[in-house]
Design an enzyme around this catalytic site. Structure first.
Site, PDB file in Angstrom:
ATOM      1  N   CYS A   1       1.129   5.739 -14.857  1.00  0.00           N
ATOM      2  CA  CYS A   1       2.025   6.541 -15.703  1.00  0.00           C
ATOM      3  C   CYS A   1       1.674   6.456 -17.183  1.00  0.00           C
ATOM      4  O   CYS A   1       2.339   7.064 -18.015  1.00  0.00           O
ATOM      5  CB  CYS A   1       3.474   6.123 -15.484  1.00  0.00           C
TER       6      CYS A   1
ATOM      7  N   CYS B   1       8.318  -8.463   6.728  1.00  0.00           N
ATOM      8  CA  CYS B   1       9.436  -8.735   7.638  1.00  0.00           C
ATOM      9  C   CYS B   1       8.933  -8.977   9.045  1.00  0.00           C
ATOM     10  O   CYS B   1       9.591  -9.617   9.860  1.00  0.00           O
ATOM     11  CB  CYS B   1      10.394  -7.555   7.674  1.00  0.00           C
TER      12      CYS B   1
ATOM     13  N   ALA C   1       0.845  -1.205   0.000  1.00  0.00           N
ATOM     14  CA  ALA C   1       0.000   0.000   0.000  1.00  0.00           C
ATOM     15  C   ALA C   1       0.877   1.250   0.000  1.00  0.00           C
ATOM     16  O   ALA C   1       0.656   2.188  -0.785  1.00  0.00           O
ATOM     17  CB  ALA C   1      -0.929  -0.011   1.209  1.00  0.00           C
TER      18      ALA C   1
ATOM     19  N   CYS D   1      -0.551   1.399 -18.263  1.00  0.00           N
ATOM     20  CA  CYS D   1      -0.439   1.576 -16.808  1.00  0.00           C
ATOM     21  C   CYS D   1      -1.331   2.724 -16.352  1.00  0.00           C
ATOM     22  O   CYS D   1      -1.290   3.820 -16.919  1.00  0.00           O
ATOM     23  CB  CYS D   1       1.008   1.862 -16.428  1.00  0.00           C
TER      24      CYS D   1
HETATM   25 ZN   LIG Z   1       3.489   2.781 -14.801  1.00  0.00          ZN
END
Ligand SMILES: [Zn+2]
Length: 252
Positions: free
Chosen positions: A246, A186, A130, A243
């Site tokens: 972007c 982790c 996130a 995408c």
């Molecule tokens: Zn992208």
């Protein structure tokens, strides 16, 4: 630079790829480090030692005994303290001339936007998807170079997403959201202590190269480390034209 700085940074200045001009760019820089844990520790320490003018350290967590095996920003006396405060003390011991701003909160929304917009380079040293996606979105929005690292068990990866370059992919091109990738954290999984050092130090190296403008960064490449065989692999990354983060670049 004053005489003390010329001495302190002389081993950088001696490198023709950096020199006085490159060191001055480092001194003038503002770098955002999200996460003051296994990756953020070595990354922030090298950046502070190397003279980054302003480091913004962001983490909402406190130091736990289980962190000390690899999170070298923190020491035994720091258990129970906020990681950003423990981290700031360590960084200022390394370099009293560094300016360290601390954000003891989960960085999101407008605060994340403001910090990314103000930064020259952003380091993602976080441990969850996130946060990684939120940082990537902000970096895409403000066209800020993002140095992304991850380390789990004996496996590490590091890349640079430099959306100032027209053909560069972003983090989302590589790891789309909603793929239901099992989140490995982790907090519950093992992690080999020096692995975080290797990956975090690589992030610091890429950040400094971006600030100076020297060499070839990991933009468009994902570097993968198998710590058990100690083998590195470099994978070329392509931009996803569809995408959602972007993909519409330059169409406005
Ligand atoms: Zn992208």
């Amino acid at each position: 630079m004053n005489d003390d700085q010329l001495l302190r940074y002389s081993r950088h200045i001696l490198l023709p790829e950096i020199g006085v001009e490159g060191q001055e760019a480092i001194l003038a820089a503002r770098v955002l480090v999200v996460g003051a844990g296994g990756l953020g520790s070595p990354a922030a320490m090298y950046l502070a030692a190397a003279g980054v003018g302003t480091l913004v350290l962001c983490d909402n967590d406190t130091v736990d005994l289980t962190n000390l095996q690899r999170q070298i920003l923190h020491s035994a006396e720091g258990v129970g303290r906020l990681k950003v405060e423990s981290g700031r003390d360590t960084l200022l011991r390394l370099n009293p001339f560094a300016r360290v701003e601390t954000l003891a909160r989960r960085l999101e929304g407008e605060a994340l936007d403001a910090q990314v917009a103000a930064a020259d380079v952003v380091l993602d040293c976080s441990d969850n998807f996130a946060t990684r996606h939120a940082i990537n979105r902000a970096c895409a929005r403000y066209r800020k170079p993002l140095v992304s690292g991850a380390a789990i068990r004996f496996d590490g990866q590091v890349s640079v997403f430099d959306l100032r370059q027209a053909e560069s992919p972003c983090y989302h091109c590589l790891f789309p959201e909603g793929q239901e990738i099992e989140e490995i954290r982790c907090a519950v999984m093992g992690v080999f202590a020096p692995l975080t050092g290797i990956i975090g130090a690589t992030q610091a190296a890429e950040a400094l190269k971006l600030l100076v403008g020297c060499g070839t960064t990991l933009d468009g490449r994902l570097l993968l480390l198998d710590g058990l065989s100690m083998e590195w692999r470099s994978v070329s990354l392509g931009r996803d034209p569809g995408c959602e983060v972007c993909g519409s670049r330059g169409e406005a």
